[in-house]
Write a protein that holds these residues in place. Sequence first.
Motif, PDB file in Angstrom:
ATOM      1  N   VAL A 221      10.906   0.998  -5.348  1.00 48.92           N
ATOM      2  CA  VAL A 221      10.729  -0.232  -6.123  1.00 48.92           C
ATOM      3  C   VAL A 221       9.939  -1.227  -5.290  1.00 48.92           C
ATOM      4  O   VAL A 221      10.309  -1.525  -4.145  1.00 48.92           O
ATOM      5  N   LEU A 222       8.857  -1.738  -5.844  1.00 50.68           N
ATOM      6  CA  LEU A 222       8.036  -2.732  -5.154  1.00 50.68           C
ATOM      7  C   LEU A 222       8.390  -4.129  -5.650  1.00 50.68           C
ATOM      8  O   LEU A 222       8.396  -4.389  -6.847  1.00 50.68           O
TER       9      LEU A 222
ATOM     10  N   ILE B 228      10.998  -1.451  -1.315  1.00 54.83           N
ATOM     11  CA  ILE B 228      10.056  -2.070  -0.393  1.00 54.83           C
ATOM     12  C   ILE B 228       9.915  -3.528  -0.809  1.00 54.83           C
ATOM     13  O   ILE B 228       9.523  -3.821  -1.941  1.00 54.83           O
ATOM     14  N   LEU B 229      10.229  -4.451   0.070  1.00 54.85           N
ATOM     15  CA  LEU B 229      10.162  -5.883  -0.217  1.00 54.85           C
ATOM     16  C   LEU B 229       8.964  -6.464   0.514  1.00 54.85           C
ATOM     17  O   LEU B 229       8.866  -6.362   1.737  1.00 54.85           O
TER      18      LEU B 229
ATOM     19  N   SER C 276       4.456  -7.916   6.134  1.00 55.70           N
ATOM     20  CA  SER C 276       3.997  -9.311   6.103  1.00 55.70           C
ATOM     21  C   SER C 276       2.642  -9.410   6.788  1.00 55.70           C
ATOM     22  O   SER C 276       2.319  -8.616   7.671  1.00 55.70           O
ATOM     23  N   GLY C 277       1.874 -10.362   6.364  1.00 53.74           N
ATOM     24  CA  GLY C 277       0.560 -10.555   6.965  1.00 53.74           C
ATOM     25  C   GLY C 277      -0.274 -11.498   6.130  1.00 53.74           C
ATOM     26  O   GLY C 277       0.061 -11.804   4.979  1.00 53.74           O
TER      27      GLY C 277
ATOM     28  N   LYS D 266      -2.332  -5.213   3.378  1.00 52.82           N
ATOM     29  CA  LYS D 266      -0.936  -4.899   3.079  1.00 52.82           C
ATOM     30  C   LYS D 266      -0.814  -4.008   1.847  1.00 52.82           C
ATOM     31  O   LYS D 266      -0.061  -3.035   1.847  1.00 52.82           O
ATOM     32  N   THR D 267      -1.539  -4.333   0.792  1.00 51.02           N
ATOM     33  CA  THR D 267      -1.425  -3.582  -0.457  1.00 51.02           C
ATOM     34  C   THR D 267      -1.807  -2.120  -0.263  1.00 51.02           C
ATOM     35  O   THR D 267      -1.141  -1.207  -0.779  1.00 51.02           O
ATOM     36  N   THR D 268      -2.863  -1.872   0.478  1.00 48.55           N
ATOM     37  CA  THR D 268      -3.315  -0.494   0.727  1.00 48.55           C
ATOM     38  C   THR D 268      -2.260   0.296   1.487  1.00 48.55           C
ATOM     39  O   THR D 268      -1.924   1.438   1.129  1.00 48.55           O
TER      40      THR D 268
END
Length: 734
Positions: free
Chosen positions: A707-708, A731-732, A680-681, A687-689
Motif C-alpha cells: 500500500v502506497l 510504504i509510507l 524522504s527527500g 523517490k517515485t522511481t
Amino acid sequence: MKTHKRLSDLLIILKLYAPKKSALFIFDPFERLIIDTDFPLTFLKDSSPKVLVSLADEVICYKGMQLDEFDLVLDFGKSKMPAAFDKKRFNYINNPDKSMRWLYADQNKSASFLSFYNASTFRAKMIANTIEMAFKLGLKSLVKSGGFSLYHQVQLNIDSLISQIPHDGYSIFMGSEGINRTTLIELNTKGKTTHFMKSACSKQSVSALDHEGRVLSTLKLKKFNSFTFPQIIPNKVNGTLITKNIKPKNAQRSNQLTPLHYTALSEMVLKSVGFYHLKSTTYWDKTLYNIEALKMDGSYTEIINKLAQLRTELHDVKHVYTALAHSDFTPWNIFVDHKKLYVYDWEECDMEAPLLYDLFHFHFQTGVLSERISVQQIKANILAACDNEKIRDIIKIYSIDVETYFRMYLLKIITNYIGVFQQQKELSIQHQWMLSAYEEILNETCGSVSEKIQRDIFVEEFAQELKRTAHAFLKFTEGSLENLQSSSDLDILVLKDDIKKMLKYCKKHRNVQRTKTCQKSFMTTIEVFFKDGSFLSIDLINQFKRKGMQFMDAKSVLVSAMPNIYGVMVPSMKFDFEYCYLFYTLNGAEIPEKYHDHYKKQNDFQDNRVLNYIKRKYKLRLYNQNELFVYNPYFKLRVLSKLKAIEFNLKMSKIKNNINYAIDTVKDMIYRKGMIITFSGVDGAGKTTIIEKVKNRLQSKYRKEVVLLRHRQVFYQYSALSNTVKKKLNILLL
C-alpha cells in the motif's frame, strides 16, 4: 616389539569365530589396542559365553577368572592353556596402514588367499609371485605380519557356515572398512579355490548381500554372452551369500579396458536400456536422499556444498537413458581370459544407472587407487575410452552428452562415499586418496552458482522428505517441481501430526537462513528465507476451513492423492478443483487466470466429470464451465447454505470451529504484523522511481500486497499492517 592391534579387526575375527551374544573381555596391559570403532556394550549373564582377547605376552588368569572359565580365548602371545581347550593357529597379513587384510590357518600349504588380490600391476604381480614362492619353499613365515592362537571349548561360529561346502582349507579377506563392510571366506580343495562365502558385518551389509542375491538371480534371466557372473549356492545361515568360483585357470586381471570389456559394457546397455524422466528415476531419488543425509560438519562442508551445486546444475536435464551397471566395475572385481569377462561382487549393482556409469567408474577408481594419476589424466583416459567403436556407437545412438552423464556419475558416487566417510572414525589411506580426488574433480567440474540454486535445492529435497508421509500438492498447475516459478508458493495438504516434523526440517535445512511461522488451527504457514536471498512460502494445510467453517474433508482428499507423470502427489482432479473453486468463491473472488487453462483442459479431458461433480454437489445451475471461473454472489450463497448443513459445521463442531477461528484471528493480529518503509527527500530526487521499483520487487518476491501512502509536511501515524489474512506491507512516503 609387539605391534598394535585394531579393535575393528578383533571384532571381525570374533564375529566369525565366537559364539553369539558373548561377553567380551580384553586383556591389554601394554596398551596395544587401537580403539578405531565403537566398543560393543555387553550385558553379562551367568549363561553368557565368555570370550577373552589377550594382547599380553602371556596370560595366566584374568581378574580372578581362570582361563578354563572362558569359552574362547584369542591369544596374541604365547600363553599356556588348559588341556580342555582345542587349539587353532592363524596367521595374518596386514594392509599398509597395519590393519589386517588376509587371515589364514597356519597349516595352509598354499597361498589361496591371493584369490582376493588384484595382481594387475607389475608391482602387484611381484608381490603375489613372492608370496607364492615363499609358500612353496616352506618360508611362509617370512611373509606374514603376525599370528595368534584360538583356543575354544565350544563350536566355532564359522564352522556352521563353511561345513555346508566340502573343502580342505580356507582363508579370509577381512573386508574394506566402512558401514558396508563384508568379510569374504575363500574355500579351497587341494589348493584350488572352489567357493566364496560373504558374511555381513552390519545391517547395511546384510541389505547389500540380499540385494546382490536378487541381482544375480535377475542376471541369470538376461542370458548375457560377453561375461559370466557367480552362481548362488543355497545356504542356511542368515546374512551370508555363497557363490561358486567362476575364475578359469588362466584368467588374469587387467588395469586397462580390453575389447572384451567394451563388448560387455555394450551388451549391458543393449539388453537393459531405458528412457526416463530424470527426476522420476530411482537413481535421482536415492541421490537426493543421500545428499540430504550428509552431515554439514567442518571437514566436509565445502564438498557437500559442491555436491548440492552439482545437483542443481543438473536441474535442466529432462530425460536420461539408463541401463544395468555393475557400479563397482573395477580390475579387482573382474577376471579376463581370451573368451570373456568373469565379473564378481554385484552388491552395488544398479538396474537403472545413467549410461556409461561403469566406464566412468573403471577409469576413476583405477586412476586414483591403482595408477595414482591426476584427475585431469583420468578424464583424458575416459575421453579416449569414449572413442572406442562400441562406446562411440552407444553415444551416437542415444545422443549422449558425455560431460553431462559424467556429472551424473560423480554426483552419485561422491555422495555415496562421503556418506560412508562420515560414519568412520578415521579414513584409510585409500579413502584419503579418494577424498582428495573428489575435492579436485568437483572444483574442476562445478560452475558458478545461480541465484535460484538454494531455493531449488530446498524444494526438491523437501519434496523428497514429504514422500515419507501422506501428502498432496494443491492447485499445483506446474506439473513438475522443476517448473516451479520463483514467484510461486506451495499449498500442501498434510497430516496434522507431521507438521512439527516439517517445521523442524525447514529450520534445520542447510540452505535456510531463517524462517517465519504462523500456526493456526487448520494450517501452518512457513516463510522460508534462504542464504542466497531467495524466498519461499509454504502453506501446510491439515483442514479446509474459512472463518470457522469447514468446507471439505481433508482425509478424503488425502486418500485420493496419486502421483502425476512427474511423480508429484496431487489429489484427484475433482477434489483439487473443488478446493480451488471454494477457496476463491468463499473469499468473494474469481479464480485467477493462471488456473483457467489447467482446470478447463482437465475437465474437457474427463468429459465434464469435474463440472458435473460441482453442479450435483452444490446444486448449481451451470450451462458451461466458464461460469465457475467468474465470481457469482448467488453461487456463493448456494455454496454457503450447503456447507452450513454438513456434519462438520453443526452443533459442537460449529462451536469448536468458531472458538478456533477466534483464536486464529488473535494470533494473526499478533504474529502477522507488517512494516512501514519510509522514503524522504527533496523534489526531483527520484523517490517515485525508487518506490515503484521497491514496490514491484516486494510484491514479486514475497507475494504481499503493498500500500502506497503519500504525505507532505506532516507525519501521519499509520497502522503498519492490516491484521487480516491479506498480508499487507505498507510504504509510507513523507
